[in-house]
Design a protein around this motif. Structure first.
Motif, PDB file in Angstrom:
ATOM      1  N   ASP A 203      15.196 -19.639  -4.215  1.00 29.12           N
ATOM      2  CA  ASP A 203      15.524 -18.872  -3.012  1.00 29.12           C
ATOM      3  C   ASP A 203      14.953 -19.591  -1.800  1.00 29.12           C
ATOM      4  O   ASP A 203      13.780 -19.970  -1.773  1.00 29.12           O
ATOM      5  N   ILE A 204      15.781 -19.775  -0.778  1.00 24.21           N
ATOM      6  CA  ILE A 204      15.360 -20.483   0.444  1.00 24.21           C
ATOM      7  C   ILE A 204      14.125 -19.838   1.072  1.00 24.21           C
ATOM      8  O   ILE A 204      13.293 -20.514   1.661  1.00 24.21           O
ATOM      9  N   LYS A 205      13.970 -18.522   0.913  1.00 23.97           N
ATOM     10  CA  LYS A 205      12.821 -17.828   1.510  1.00 23.97           C
ATOM     11  C   LYS A 205      11.505 -18.222   0.840  1.00 23.97           C
ATOM     12  O   LYS A 205      10.444 -17.993   1.391  1.00 23.97           O
ATOM     13  N   ASP A 206      11.586 -18.797  -0.352  1.00 23.19           N
ATOM     14  CA  ASP A 206      10.382 -19.201  -1.076  1.00 23.19           C
ATOM     15  C   ASP A 206       9.966 -20.636  -0.773  1.00 23.19           C
ATOM     16  O   ASP A 206       8.910 -21.076  -1.212  1.00 23.19           O
ATOM     17  N   LEU A 207      10.799 -21.379  -0.065  1.00 19.55           N
ATOM     18  CA  LEU A 207      10.513 -22.789   0.200  1.00 19.55           C
ATOM     19  C   LEU A 207       9.866 -23.001   1.553  1.00 19.55           C
ATOM     20  O   LEU A 207      10.130 -22.272   2.500  1.00 19.55           O
ATOM     21  N   ARG A 208       9.045 -24.042   1.595  1.00 25.60           N
ATOM     22  CA  ARG A 208       8.421 -24.458   2.833  1.00 25.60           C
ATOM     23  C   ARG A 208       8.300 -25.975   2.798  1.00 25.60           C
ATOM     24  O   ARG A 208       8.290 -26.594   1.735  1.00 25.60           O
TER      25      ARG A 208
ATOM     26  N   ILE B 201      14.217 -28.357   5.895  1.00 29.76           N
ATOM     27  CA  ILE B 201      15.050 -27.314   5.300  1.00 29.76           C
ATOM     28  C   ILE B 201      16.151 -26.989   6.305  1.00 29.76           C
ATOM     29  O   ILE B 201      15.871 -26.782   7.483  1.00 29.76           O
ATOM     30  N   HIS B 202      17.379 -26.981   5.831  1.00 30.06           N
ATOM     31  CA  HIS B 202      18.487 -26.628   6.716  1.00 30.06           C
ATOM     32  C   HIS B 202      19.342 -25.550   6.070  1.00 30.06           C
ATOM     33  O   HIS B 202      18.976 -25.030   5.016  1.00 30.06           O
ATOM     34  N   TYR B 203      20.459 -25.202   6.653  1.00 27.61           N
ATOM     35  CA  TYR B 203      21.221 -24.017   6.251  1.00 27.61           C
ATOM     36  C   TYR B 203      21.747 -24.052   4.813  1.00 27.61           C
ATOM     37  O   TYR B 203      21.926 -23.013   4.202  1.00 27.61           O
ATOM     38  N   ASP B 204      21.974 -25.228   4.218  1.00 29.12           N
ATOM     39  CA  ASP B 204      22.501 -25.251   2.859  1.00 29.12           C
ATOM     40  C   ASP B 204      21.723 -26.146   1.896  1.00 29.12           C
ATOM     41  O   ASP B 204      22.140 -26.362   0.773  1.00 29.12           O
ATOM     42  N   GLY B 205      20.574 -26.653   2.324  1.00 27.55           N
ATOM     43  CA  GLY B 205      19.812 -27.499   1.430  1.00 27.55           C
ATOM     44  C   GLY B 205      18.551 -28.038   2.070  1.00 27.55           C
ATOM     45  O   GLY B 205      18.073 -27.511   3.070  1.00 27.55           O
TER      46      GLY B 205
ATOM     47  N   LEU C 134      18.312 -27.394  -6.672  1.00 30.77           N
ATOM     48  CA  LEU C 134      16.848 -27.365  -6.749  1.00 30.77           C
ATOM     49  C   LEU C 134      16.380 -26.433  -7.859  1.00 30.77           C
ATOM     50  O   LEU C 134      16.948 -25.367  -8.068  1.00 30.77           O
ATOM     51  N   LYS C 135      15.343 -26.870  -8.563  1.00 33.05           N
ATOM     52  CA  LYS C 135      14.761 -26.059  -9.631  1.00 33.05           C
ATOM     53  C   LYS C 135      13.246 -25.984  -9.437  1.00 33.05           C
ATOM     54  O   LYS C 135      12.621 -26.971  -9.048  1.00 33.05           O
ATOM     55  N   PRO C 136      12.670 -24.824  -9.746  1.00 36.99           N
ATOM     56  CA  PRO C 136      11.215 -24.712  -9.637  1.00 36.99           C
ATOM     57  C   PRO C 136      10.523 -25.446 -10.784  1.00 36.99           C
ATOM     58  O   PRO C 136      11.110 -25.655 -11.847  1.00 36.99           O
ATOM     59  N   ILE C 137       9.281 -25.829 -10.557  1.00 38.89           N
ATOM     60  CA  ILE C 137       8.448 -26.451 -11.586  1.00 38.89           C
ATOM     61  C   ILE C 137       7.543 -25.373 -12.150  1.00 38.89           C
ATOM     62  O   ILE C 137       6.713 -24.806 -11.426  1.00 38.89           O
ATOM     63  N   LYS C 138       7.716 -25.064 -13.437  1.00 38.02           N
ATOM     64  CA  LYS C 138       6.910 -24.033 -14.070  1.00 38.02           C
ATOM     65  C   LYS C 138       5.445 -24.447 -14.062  1.00 38.02           C
ATOM     66  O   LYS C 138       5.098 -25.570 -14.420  1.00 38.02           O
TER      67      LYS C 138
ATOM     68  N   LEU D 261       5.000 -24.079  -9.274  1.00 36.25           N
ATOM     69  CA  LEU D 261       4.150 -24.931  -8.453  1.00 36.25           C
ATOM     70  C   LEU D 261       4.328 -24.645  -6.968  1.00 36.25           C
ATOM     71  O   LEU D 261       3.341 -24.562  -6.236  1.00 36.25           O
ATOM     72  N   HIS D 262       5.556 -24.460  -6.493  1.00 40.59           N
ATOM     73  CA  HIS D 262       5.746 -24.207  -5.053  1.00 40.59           C
ATOM     74  C   HIS D 262       5.125 -22.869  -4.644  1.00 40.59           C
ATOM     75  O   HIS D 262       4.638 -22.731  -3.534  1.00 40.59           O
ATOM     76  N   ASP D 263       5.087 -21.885  -5.568  1.00 34.62           N
ATOM     77  CA  ASP D 263       4.397 -20.619  -5.276  1.00 34.62           C
ATOM     78  C   ASP D 263       2.892 -20.842  -5.130  1.00 34.62           C
ATOM     79  O   ASP D 263       2.245 -20.264  -4.262  1.00 34.62           O
ATOM     80  N   LEU D 264       2.327 -21.692  -5.993  1.00 31.23           N
ATOM     81  CA  LEU D 264       0.900 -22.022  -5.889  1.00 31.23           C
ATOM     82  C   LEU D 264       0.625 -22.738  -4.570  1.00 31.23           C
ATOM     83  O   LEU D 264      -0.347 -22.419  -3.881  1.00 31.23           O
ATOM     84  N   GLN D 265       1.486 -23.682  -4.193  1.00 33.20           N
ATOM     85  CA  GLN D 265       1.307 -24.385  -2.917  1.00 33.20           C
ATOM     86  C   GLN D 265       1.319 -23.402  -1.748  1.00 33.20           C
ATOM     87  O   GLN D 265       0.498 -23.494  -0.843  1.00 33.20           O
TER      88      GLN D 265
END
Length: 133
Positions: free
Chosen positions: A3-8, A26-30, A46-50, A108-112
């Motif tokens: 989800d784009i809202k989870d990325l930074r 980060i832009h409107y589609d990627g 894009l896939k999250p890293i467990k 991992l991105h959640d931890l970051q």
């Protein structure tokens, strides 16, 4: 898909060919990322890293045990606020152990992102070139 809202900017995720990428913009589609050149990929690729104990160790967490024999992971360096995660038995996430917060982290991105918030906008020190997943 993430989800784009989870990325930074600065998040590390998997790209379309399961390569590690660090989000540059980060832009409107990627997102865009660099690997010698500037590349782009859309959110669907894009896939999250467990998050695993091995990844926690690579990014500076040390494993200990609590009184119930649960696994604890501590990040404690002088320039950062201490962060403790617990791996609850039978649960598919790590939980932040903090008096005021109860945050479950699976990726991992959640931890970051959590580290960034807890440490007044300081990044979790990760070397993408040595990270093994």
């Amino acid at each position: 898909m993430i989800d784009i809202k989870d990325l930074r900017i600065g998040n590390i995720v998997l790209g379309e060919n399961n390569e590690l990428i660090e989000v540059e913009t980060i832009h409107y589609d990627g997102v865009n990322y660099m690997d010698g050149h500037i590349y782009g990929t859309n959110f669907n690729d894009l896939k999250p890293i467990k998050l695993t104990p091995e990844i926690l160790k690579q990014v500076g967490f040390e494993k200990t045990k609590d009184f119930d024999d649960d696994d604890l992971y501590d990040f404690e360096e002088s320039n950062y606020r201490k962060l403790t995660l617990i791996k609850l038995r039978g649960y598919d996430a790590f939980r932040v152990m903090d008096v005021d917060n109860r945050i479950d982290i699976k990726f991992l991105h959640d931890l970051q992102n959590t580290f960034y918030i807890f440490n007044n906008k300081q990044e979790l020190p990760i070397d993408i070139n040595t990270l093994k997943i």
